[in-house]
Motif scaffolding. Structure first.
Motif, mmCIF file in Angstrom:
data_model
loop_
_atom_site.group_PDB
_atom_site.id
_atom_site.type_symbol
_atom_site.label_atom_id
_atom_site.label_comp_id
_atom_site.label_asym_id
_atom_site.label_seq_id
_atom_site.Cartn_x
_atom_site.Cartn_y
_atom_site.Cartn_z
ATOM 1 N N VAL A 4 25.796 -19.466 -27.319
ATOM 2 C CA VAL A 4 25.359 -19.588 -28.555
ATOM 3 C C VAL A 4 24.769 -18.069 -29.459
ATOM 4 N N VAL A 10 24.902 -15.880 -35.427
ATOM 5 C CA VAL A 10 23.738 -16.033 -35.092
ATOM 6 C C VAL A 10 22.839 -14.741 -34.326
ATOM 7 N N LEU A 50 19.290 -26.973 -34.035
ATOM 8 C CA LEU A 50 18.938 -26.069 -35.149
ATOM 9 C C LEU A 50 18.082 -26.766 -35.560
ATOM 10 N N ALA A 111 19.468 -18.220 -41.198
ATOM 11 C CA ALA A 111 21.102 -18.079 -40.974
ATOM 12 C C ALA A 111 21.715 -19.977 -41.816
ATOM 13 N N VAL A 116 26.937 -22.291 -38.320
ATOM 14 C CA VAL A 116 26.885 -22.453 -36.796
ATOM 15 C C VAL A 116 26.565 -23.380 -36.675
#
Length: 487
Positions: A4, A10, A50, A111, A116
């Motif tokens: 990740v 990210v 998240l 973000a 993501v």
């Protein structure tokens, strides 16, 4: 979780790993976005969470409870975006994640969680597709091996290549039937195998080789890299191939395979190091340390074959004896391991045909030399059923130096006149000379062994002496002629 951190969206958010190490090795199954402090109840495990923590509590105890609930739910890790609820990661939550070994990454910048999610899911789906394709490839590989009736060692080798790790096939007694050490020395991969194998060792994967309610052993993979289809899946496919092959084989197939593989490798000098041979022999149930070791080689026409099987030979040497036997081309060879102080009586070798038996030796290097020696001795005609190396020092010397050009020249020089006479006149002078050296000082016995009358025998002696210019009454000359015949 470690992957990740490499995603562009990210990286641009300036990630900082607060709880990493082994926690970053957790596999991500899916992505879930939530700011709720009750999110754990909605998760099934393996999710990457998240969050901006907008709905999280501020009290230390509540944050610790939240971390505990996420760890209990099996979350792969948490990515916390700072700035909405917390400007810095709450110390109580960080400490709780560290205590639970739950990966925690904070983002200093904003973000796009949707980006993501999309990137992570794309990798997950790509991995699943790769796994499906790899399973199909494995199915085709092992189905092809089954249809072709591939040998056990070929199946084991291909399994090791697929897993990029050592693979061992063992029987129900934990003895190694076949193995491929891949990139390790066999002395390391198989070290102390009978003791190590029953233990649950981290990184080992094992599956049974069984069919129709019968189990023959296990297929074991030592630690190696992860496989897209799963290490267990690879082993299961290989085990199925081995089981189908086993159904069509005789009951002692694996015993014969073990002996054929080991003795074939010894005869063919395919082992790189003595330590590899020693480890493989011991892992296959042939003890070396503190034992009397013998090598046996039968003449090419040694019969019957069943009497030379490993089990049949082992019964001749008692419950403490261990044997490996194989047919290498026209030869029959065997290794015997007996308790210290034991010897091989003549009666234990009866019915095996003409053969050569080594002296007792200790260690692998001496055993290899003994096997090479008895093979050379068994390749020539022998007087009697059993030729013990210890009883025939001259024969041993001739066998050990049989490949030396000087020994060959000695034999040619001394016997050339006799060979020429026999070939030209259909004579028997070489045979008569063999009888003479076999019975030195006893002309009556020598004549009997030649199947000649004494008068004819003495005529042959006179002709031999004339052609060779040798004094057949001289001990040194007889020894030289005997050596030439043996060579």
């Amino acid at each position: 979780m470690r992957d990740v951190l490499g995603i562009d969206v990210v990286r641009r958010a300036e990630p900082e790993v607060l709880v990493g190490g082994g926690a970053l090795d957790a596999a991500v199954r899916w992505v879930h976005v939530s700011d709720s402090d009750r999110v754990a109840a909605l998760l099934d495990g393996g999710e990457l969470l998240l969050t901006t923590a907008a709905g999280w509590p501020g009290a230390a105890g509540a944050l610790e409870a939240l971390a505990a609930s996420l760890a209990q739910a099996g979350v792969a890790g948490v990515v916390l975006e700072l700035g909405t609820r917390f400007s810095v990661a709450p110390p109580a939550f960080v400490a709780a994640c560290r205590a639970k070994n739950l990966a925690l990454i904070v983002l200093e910048q904003e973000a796009k969680f949707v980006a993501v999610t999309e990137a992570v899911h794309r990798r997950i789906i790509a991995g699943q597709l790769e796994a499906l394709q790899e399973r199909q490839r494995l199915h085709e590989l092992f189905t092809g091996l089954s249809l072709r009736g591939a040998a056990v060692e070929v199946v084991v080798r291909e399994t090791a290549r697929a897993l990029r790790a050592p693979v061992v096939l063992e029987d129900l007694t934990r003895q190694v039937v076949a193995a491929d050490a891949f990139d390790l020395p066999e002395s390391e991969a198989l070290a102390d195998w009978p003791r190590r194998s029953p233990r649950a060792i981290e990184g080992w994967t094992r599956v049974p080789v069984a069919a129709r309610g019968t189990s023959w052993g296990e297929l074991v993979a030592l630690p190696g890299p992860p496989h897209p289809a799963g290490r267990a899946t690879v082993l299961q496919q290989a085990a199925t191939t081995l089981a189908l092959s086993r159904l069509a084989e005789p009951e002692d197939a694996w015993t014969r395979l073990r002996a054929d593989t080991l003795l074939g490798a010894l005869v063919g000098e395919r082992f790189v190091a003595g330590s590899d041979i020693r480890t493989r022999l011991q892992a296959s149930g042939f003890p070396i340390d503190g034992r009397e070791l013998y090598a046996i080689a039968g003449a090419p026409d040694a019969r019957p074959a069943d009497a030379w099987s490993g089990d049949a030979l082992a019964r001749r040497f008692g419950p403490a004896g261990r044997c490996l036997s194989a047919e290498i081309g026209p030869e029959r060879v065997a290794l015997v391991s007996l308790p210290a102080g034991s010897h091989v009586p003549d009666e234990s070798l009866s019915g095996l045909g003409a053969l050569a038996l080594s002296e007792p030796v200790r260690g692998v290097d001496e055993l290899r030399a003994a096997l090479s020696l008895v093979r050379r001795l068994a390749a020539r005609p022998t007087a009697g059923e059993v030729l013990r190396v210890s009883d025939h020092p001259l024969a041993r010397l001739a066998a050990e130096f049989g490949g030396d050009h000087r020994m060959r020249e000695h034999s040619r020089r001394m016997l050339a006149p006799l060979r020429h006479h026999d070939e030209t006149h259909g004579g028997d002078l070489i045979r008569v000379l063999r009888a003479v050296v076999a019975h030195p000082g006893n002309r009556t016995a020598a004549a009997g062994a030649s199947h000649l009358s004494r008068s004819v025998f003495y005529q042959r002696l006179a002709l031999i002496a004339e052609l060779t210019g040798a004094d057949l009454e001289d001990g040194e000359t007889l020894a030289a002629l005997h050596l030439a015949l043996l060579a």
